[in-house]
Motif scaffolding. Structure first.
Motif, PDB file in Angstrom:
ATOM      1  N   ARG A   1       0.807  -1.216   0.000  1.00 25.33           N
ATOM      2  CA  ARG A   1       0.000   0.000   0.000  1.00 25.33           C
ATOM      3  C   ARG A   1       0.843   1.271   0.000  1.00 25.33           C
ATOM      4  O   ARG A   1       0.827   2.077   0.940  1.00 25.33           O
ATOM      5  N   PRO A   2       1.594   1.481  -1.048  1.00 26.26           N
ATOM      6  CA  PRO A   2       2.413   2.696  -1.136  1.00 26.26           C
ATOM      7  C   PRO A   2       1.557   3.956  -1.174  1.00 26.26           C
ATOM      8  O   PRO A   2       0.405   3.927  -1.615  1.00 26.26           O
ATOM      9  N   GLU A   3       2.123   5.060  -0.718  1.00 26.30           N
ATOM     10  CA  GLU A   3       1.443   6.355  -0.787  1.00 26.30           C
ATOM     11  C   GLU A   3       1.168   6.729  -2.241  1.00 26.30           C
ATOM     12  O   GLU A   3       0.136   7.310  -2.562  1.00 26.30           O
ATOM     13  N   PHE A   4       2.117   6.420  -3.110  1.00 21.03           N
ATOM     14  CA  PHE A   4       1.940   6.624  -4.543  1.00 21.03           C
ATOM     15  C   PHE A   4       2.994   5.798  -5.271  1.00 21.03           C
ATOM     16  O   PHE A   4       3.960   5.316  -4.666  1.00 21.03           O
ATOM     17  N   CYS A   5       2.797   5.624  -6.565  1.00 22.91           N
ATOM     18  CA  CYS A   5       3.791   5.015  -7.442  1.00 22.91           C
ATOM     19  C   CYS A   5       4.062   5.997  -8.575  1.00 22.91           C
ATOM     20  O   CYS A   5       3.130   6.644  -9.061  1.00 22.91           O
ATOM     21  N   SER A   6       5.292   6.117  -8.987  1.00 19.99           N
ATOM     22  CA  SER A   6       5.607   6.969 -10.130  1.00 19.99           C
ATOM     23  C   SER A   6       6.034   6.101 -11.305  1.00 19.99           C
ATOM     24  O   SER A   6       6.553   5.001 -11.126  1.00 19.99           O
ATOM     25  N   VAL A   7       5.774   6.610 -12.504  1.00 19.30           N
ATOM     26  CA  VAL A   7       6.141   5.898 -13.735  1.00 19.30           C
ATOM     27  C   VAL A   7       6.965   6.846 -14.591  1.00 19.30           C
ATOM     28  O   VAL A   7       6.541   7.970 -14.882  1.00 19.30           O
ATOM     29  N   THR A   8       8.145   6.401 -15.002  1.00 19.67           N
ATOM     30  CA  THR A   8       9.106   7.265 -15.671  1.00 19.67           C
ATOM     31  C   THR A   8       8.821   7.421 -17.162  1.00 19.67           C
ATOM     32  O   THR A   8       8.050   6.669 -17.763  1.00 19.67           O
TER      33      THR A   8
ATOM     34  N   VAL B   1      -1.128   7.050  -8.645  1.00 19.93           N
ATOM     35  CA  VAL B   1       0.008   7.034  -9.560  1.00 19.93           C
ATOM     36  C   VAL B   1       0.411   8.465  -9.906  1.00 19.93           C
ATOM     37  O   VAL B   1      -0.440   9.318 -10.171  1.00 19.93           O
ATOM     38  N   ALA B   2       1.707   8.720  -9.903  1.00 16.41           N
ATOM     39  CA  ALA B   2       2.265   9.998 -10.325  1.00 16.41           C
ATOM     40  C   ALA B   2       3.003   9.773 -11.642  1.00 16.41           C
ATOM     41  O   ALA B   2       3.895   8.934 -11.725  1.00 16.41           O
ATOM     42  N   ALA B   3       2.609  10.505 -12.661  1.00 18.11           N
ATOM     43  CA  ALA B   3       3.214  10.345 -13.982  1.00 18.11           C
ATOM     44  C   ALA B   3       4.380  11.299 -14.159  1.00 18.11           C
ATOM     45  O   ALA B   3       4.264  12.498 -13.872  1.00 18.11           O
TER      46      ALA B   3
ATOM     47  N   VAL C   1      -5.623  11.009 -13.252  1.00 20.57           N
ATOM     48  CA  VAL C   1      -4.256  11.047 -12.718  1.00 20.57           C
ATOM     49  C   VAL C   1      -3.879  12.510 -12.518  1.00 20.57           C
ATOM     50  O   VAL C   1      -3.667  13.253 -13.476  1.00 20.57           O
ATOM     51  N   THR C   2      -3.774  12.933 -11.277  1.00 23.28           N
ATOM     52  CA  THR C   2      -3.539  14.345 -10.994  1.00 23.28           C
ATOM     53  C   THR C   2      -2.231  14.593 -10.248  1.00 23.28           C
ATOM     54  O   THR C   2      -1.985  15.704  -9.789  1.00 23.28           O
ATOM     55  N   GLN C   3      -1.409  13.561 -10.123  1.00 24.57           N
ATOM     56  CA  GLN C   3      -0.074  13.753  -9.572  1.00 24.57           C
ATOM     57  C   GLN C   3       0.949  13.678 -10.699  1.00 24.57           C
ATOM     58  O   GLN C   3       0.930  12.733 -11.504  1.00 24.57           O
ATOM     59  N   ILE C   4       1.818  14.676 -10.771  1.00 20.97           N
ATOM     60  CA  ILE C   4       2.835  14.758 -11.809  1.00 20.97           C
ATOM     61  C   ILE C   4       4.209  14.898 -11.164  1.00 20.97           C
ATOM     62  O   ILE C   4       4.380  15.662 -10.210  1.00 20.97           O
ATOM     63  N   VAL C   5       5.181  14.139 -11.665  1.00 21.96           N
ATOM     64  CA  VAL C   5       6.581  14.369 -11.315  1.00 21.96           C
ATOM     65  C   VAL C   5       7.168  15.188 -12.463  1.00 21.96           C
ATOM     66  O   VAL C   5       7.383  14.667 -13.568  1.00 21.96           O
ATOM     67  N   ALA C   6       7.356  16.467 -12.230  1.00 25.54           N
ATOM     68  CA  ALA C   6       7.766  17.400 -13.279  1.00 25.54           C
ATOM     69  C   ALA C   6       9.287  17.509 -13.326  1.00 25.54           C
ATOM     70  O   ALA C   6       9.915  17.936 -12.351  1.00 25.54           O
ATOM     71  N   LEU C   7       9.864  17.146 -14.462  1.00 27.93           N
ATOM     72  CA  LEU C   7      11.312  17.088 -14.618  1.00 27.93           C
ATOM     73  C   LEU C   7      11.730  17.786 -15.909  1.00 27.93           C
ATOM     74  O   LEU C   7      10.969  17.827 -16.877  1.00 27.93           O
TER      75      LEU C   7
ATOM     76  N   THR D   1      -1.123  17.847  -8.264  1.00 21.73           N
ATOM     77  CA  THR D   1      -0.125  17.802  -7.198  1.00 21.73           C
ATOM     78  C   THR D   1       1.209  17.593  -7.896  1.00 21.73           C
ATOM     79  O   THR D   1       1.378  16.618  -8.639  1.00 21.73           O
ATOM     80  N   ILE D   2       2.149  18.497  -7.676  1.00 24.31           N
ATOM     81  CA  ILE D   2       3.383  18.512  -8.475  1.00 24.31           C
ATOM     82  C   ILE D   2       4.584  18.142  -7.612  1.00 24.31           C
ATOM     83  O   ILE D   2       4.888  18.799  -6.613  1.00 24.31           O
ATOM     84  N   ARG D   3       5.240  17.067  -7.979  1.00 19.84           N
ATOM     85  CA  ARG D   3       6.488  16.662  -7.349  1.00 19.84           C
ATOM     86  C   ARG D   3       7.638  16.971  -8.310  1.00 19.84           C
ATOM     87  O   ARG D   3       7.446  17.018  -9.527  1.00 19.84           O
ATOM     88  N   VAL D   4       8.823  17.174  -7.762  1.00 21.46           N
ATOM     89  CA  VAL D   4       9.994  17.460  -8.593  1.00 21.46           C
ATOM     90  C   VAL D   4      11.161  16.610  -8.114  1.00 21.46           C
ATOM     91  O   VAL D   4      11.086  15.932  -7.087  1.00 21.46           O
ATOM     92  N   GLY D   5      12.255  16.647  -8.856  1.00 22.17           N
ATOM     93  CA  GLY D   5      13.462  15.932  -8.475  1.00 22.17           C
ATOM     94  C   GLY D   5      14.435  16.856  -7.755  1.00 22.17           C
ATOM     95  O   GLY D   5      14.362  18.083  -7.866  1.00 22.17           O
ATOM     96  N   CYS D   6      15.372  16.264  -7.003  1.00 21.79           N
ATOM     97  CA  CYS D   6      16.438  17.035  -6.367  1.00 21.79           C
ATOM     98  C   CYS D   6      17.662  16.140  -6.206  1.00 21.79           C
ATOM     99  O   CYS D   6      17.576  14.918  -6.365  1.00 21.79           O
ATOM    100  N   TYR D   7      18.799  16.761  -5.862  1.00 19.03           N
ATOM    101  CA  TYR D   7      20.079  16.062  -5.952  1.00 19.03           C
ATOM    102  C   TYR D   7      20.926  16.279  -4.695  1.00 19.03           C
ATOM    103  O   TYR D   7      21.506  17.352  -4.516  1.00 19.03           O
ATOM    104  N   PRO D   8      20.985  15.276  -3.816  1.00 15.30           N
ATOM    105  CA  PRO D   8      21.816  15.394  -2.606  1.00 15.30           C
ATOM    106  C   PRO D   8      23.299  15.588  -2.914  1.00 15.30           C
ATOM    107  O   PRO D   8      24.030  16.182  -2.127  1.00 15.30           O
TER     108      PRO D   8
END
Length: 283
Positions: free
Chosen positions: A32-39, A65-67, A91-97, A132-139
């Motif tokens: 039961r993940p909070e969400f799944c993303s697809v690349t 699902v976050a696209a 589908v209203t979650q987006i991983v914007a890259l 809902t917009i998610r983004v990437g980041c770099y440690p």
């Protein structure tokens, strides 16, 4: 308390890969993940396949699902059309890259009528008011970045543009992420930063990928794999990944995003060790 989890999948490009994706989702859905993303594939080459995988995972498995959506090789209108198609499908979650350069290109070059950066893409998606917009980041510094301070500043711009959370690139040591998290907090970034976790399926392959991404490979980690029989690498990977996650959770991390590479066993085993409960009728 067990952390909240999420998973990343990639869309299949062959029949065998398709079976592997659905087997992966079926095995991990009970967690039961909070969400799944697809690349997307490199250069946005799997755009249609990504859409099909996103909508199918949502419908067949009942998962959020976050696209992934990138700026590569498309006009602004074409990119937003893809986003609208996702929203119309629920589908209203987006991983914007920004996205990687197309195959054969040395670096990203914006389309003449496209978004020049992920900041522009986030701004446009936020203006739509549907996502809902998610983004990437770099440690560790992005290969095209001057340093970590520049990466923190760019993440701040993405959050200001409308991103609600960030998912990090994978890393090998917890201190790498924790230092980055602290730098983001010091810069006033309040959006959640979710560490990206990569269970090591193939150590030599991961080392090569890390080199391409500009990530440092700790000597101690290389030595651990070199001193372990190949037959025991899977057990070592689960142990190391579990230790990494436990340290992060002890430092206040509440969410973990697993890069599954469509090979679910290691991610499942780590989640079990972290106390993530499974729901028998999830699939």
């Amino acid at each position: 308390m067990a952390p909240r989890i999420s998973f990343e999948f990639f869309p299949p490009q062959s029949l065998d890969a398709s079976f592997r994706l659905w087997d992966t989702v079926r095995l991990l859905a009970p967690l039961r993940p909070e969400f799944c993303s697809v690349t997307y594939g490199a250069g946005g080459t799997t755009r249609k396949l990504t859409h099909e995988a996103v909508t199918t995972i949502g419908k067949q498995f009942g998962l959020t699902v976050a696209a992934h959506l990138t700026c590569v090789d498309a006009t602004k209108a074409e990119t937003l059309e893809i986003a609208h198609a996702y929203a119309d499908a629920g589908v209203t979650q987006i991983v914007a890259l920004r996205g990687d350069a197309p195959k054969g290109a040395d670096r990203f070059t914006p389309h003449a009528e496209g978004f020049a950066s992920s900041v522009e893409l986030v701004e446009a998606l936020a203006a739509e008011g549907r996502f809902t917009i998610r983004v990437g980041c770099y440690p560790e510094p992005h290969p095209e970045s001057a340093d970590t301070a520049a990466d923190v500043a760019f993440l701040a711009r993405k959050v200001q543009a409308g991103a609600t959370s960030a998912i990090s690139q994978f890393f090998f040591e917890p201190e790498t992420f924790l230092r980055f998290r602290d730098a983001c907090a010091a810069a006033g970034i309040a959006a959640p930063i979710i560490p990206g976790i990569l269970p090591i399926e193939n150590w030599n392959g991961v080392k090569k990928f890390a080199a391409r991404c500009g990530q440092a490979v700790p000597d101690w980690l290389d030595a651990r794999f070199a001193a372990t029989d190949a037959a025991d690498h899977e057990a070592l990977s689960v142990e190391l990944c579990t230790d990494l996650c436990r340290t992060l959770v002890a430092e206040g991390v509440e969410d973990l995003h697993f890069y599954t590479l469509n090979r679910p066993t290691l991610s499942r085993d780590v989640c079990r060790r972290l106390g993530v409960a499974e729901v028998a009728d999830a699939a």
